[in-house]
Design an enzyme around this catalytic site. Structure first.
Site, PDB file in Angstrom:
ATOM      1  N   ARG A   9       0.191  38.170 -11.679  1.00 34.84           N
ATOM      2  CA  ARG A   9      -0.095  36.753 -11.430  1.00 34.84           C
ATOM      3  C   ARG A   9       0.278  35.871 -12.620  1.00 34.84           C
ATOM      4  O   ARG A   9       0.742  34.732 -12.446  1.00 34.84           O
ATOM      5  CB  ARG A   9      -1.580  36.595 -11.085  1.00 34.84           C
ATOM      6  CG  ARG A   9      -2.021  35.159 -10.770  1.00 34.84           C
ATOM      7  CD  ARG A   9      -3.479  35.160 -10.335  1.00 34.84           C
ATOM      8  NE  ARG A   9      -4.043  33.809 -10.302  1.00 34.84           N
ATOM      9  CZ  ARG A   9      -4.011  33.003  -9.244  1.00 34.84           C
ATOM     10  NH1 ARG A   9      -3.433  33.417  -8.128  1.00 34.84           N
ATOM     11  NH2 ARG A   9      -4.552  31.805  -9.286  1.00 34.84           N
ATOM     12  N   LEU A  29      -1.162  27.182  -7.649  1.00 37.82           N
ATOM     13  CA  LEU A  29      -1.513  28.528  -7.202  1.00 37.82           C
ATOM     14  C   LEU A  29      -2.939  28.509  -6.671  1.00 37.82           C
ATOM     15  O   LEU A  29      -3.837  27.978  -7.326  1.00 37.82           O
ATOM     16  CB  LEU A  29      -1.429  29.528  -8.361  1.00 37.82           C
ATOM     17  CG  LEU A  29      -0.059  30.082  -8.746  1.00 37.82           C
ATOM     18  CD1 LEU A  29      -0.138  30.750 -10.120  1.00 37.82           C
ATOM     19  CD2 LEU A  29       0.429  31.072  -7.714  1.00 37.82           C
ATOM     20  N   SER A  30      -3.130  29.088  -5.492  1.00 37.39           N
ATOM     21  CA  SER A  30      -4.490  29.223  -4.964  1.00 37.39           C
ATOM     22  C   SER A  30      -5.234  30.299  -5.747  1.00 37.39           C
ATOM     23  O   SER A  30      -4.639  31.099  -6.470  1.00 37.39           O
ATOM     24  CB  SER A  30      -4.454  29.587  -3.481  1.00 37.39           C
ATOM     25  OG  SER A  30      -3.944  28.527  -2.713  1.00 37.39           O
ATOM     26  N   ALA A  31      -6.539  30.323  -5.588  1.00 34.64           N
ATOM     27  CA  ALA A  31      -7.358  31.336  -6.252  1.00 34.64           C
ATOM     28  C   ALA A  31      -7.023  32.727  -5.715  1.00 34.64           C
ATOM     29  O   ALA A  31      -6.683  32.883  -4.537  1.00 34.64           O
ATOM     30  CB  ALA A  31      -8.839  31.031  -6.034  1.00 34.64           C
TER      31      ALA A  31
END
Length: 253
Positions: A38, A63-65
């Protein structure tokens, strides 16, 4: 959204925490998450936050969690050889994980509104292909990213086996999103503040499941040109063959 699991010291520890909290539940999804670091999708000055279960936004980059991506990947029920469309494909992080599962005979398309983010995604994809040790272990369906508004896909575009939308969808766009799906396909999207899985069980039959409450920025409405015409987004034909996008076999030593 996020903060559901503890931060990790590295990518593997983050995945361990997502597994322990039951966000990652299948081996296929776990392998894909471990294979794509990530932190590689963050700007250098923000990488210290990469392994926290938090969303990240800088300018147009978002970016989403991790817990949200975990739920999305599990809900998509991915299999080798499927066609996938990512609406609001962003950094390409999700599309790269999906590509590891789709394999050489899949189709992996992404549509991103912002041209600077499309270029960022292409750079990150190139870095992943050139440098990732994990890349040697998979047959990879390389994502193909185009710039445009996902509400303006050309009517000539084929339907897909799996579709994900990474922006909040209002009720008036639900039918449009469902029209992108083949019979037997799965659509995952934030619909009216709920991450929702919709399965097309027949030409006009659907099953809907609410997964969890989420907060996503809404879809941006199309801007028409001075002539009043919209700019239709063109995607390559999605026949299940390596032709639509490049696929990669593991590198030999």
């Amino acid at each position: 959204m996020g903060g559901a699991v503890s931060a990790g010291e590295d990518n593997d520890e983050l995945i361990d925490n997502l597994k322990e909290a039951q966000y990652i539940r299948s081996e296929l999804v776990e392998r894909a998450f471990r294979a794509v670091d990530r932190a590689d999708y963050y700007l250098e000055e923000f990488k210290e936050n990469a392994y926290k279960d938090l969303a990240w936004k800088h300018g147009n980059i978002h970016l989403s969690a991790p817990c949200i991506y975990s739920e999305v990947m599990e809900a998509l029920d991915l299999q080798p050889g499927l066609s996938f469309l990512n609406l609001g494909s962003g950094t390409g992080y999700l599309s790269s994980m999906v590509g590891l599962i789709l394999g050489p005979f899949g189709v992996n398309h992404g549509v991103e509104l912002h041209s600077d983010v499309t270029e960022y995604a292409k750079q990150k994809l190139d870095f992943f292909i050139r440098t990732s040790d994990s890349f040697d272990k998979f047959d990879f369906c390389e994502p193909c990213f185009v710039t445009g508004n996902c509400l303006e896909l050309s009517p000539a575009c084929s339907q897909y086996d799996r579709v994900y939308c990474g922006a909040g969808v209002q009720k008036e766009h639900e039918e449009y999103m469902k029209s992108l799906l083949k019979v037997g396909g799965v659509l995952v999207m934030p619909l009216e503040e709920k991450l929702t899985k919709i399965t097309r069980t027949g030409p006009s039959a659907w099953e809907t499941k609410k997964i969890l409450a989420v907060s996503f920025a809404p879809l941006i409405q199309p801007c028409h040109s001075e002539s009043g015409k919209s700019r239709l987004v063109q995607l390559r034909d999605t026949g299940l063959s390596p032709g639509p996008g490049r696929s990669h076999m593991p590198r030999s030593n």
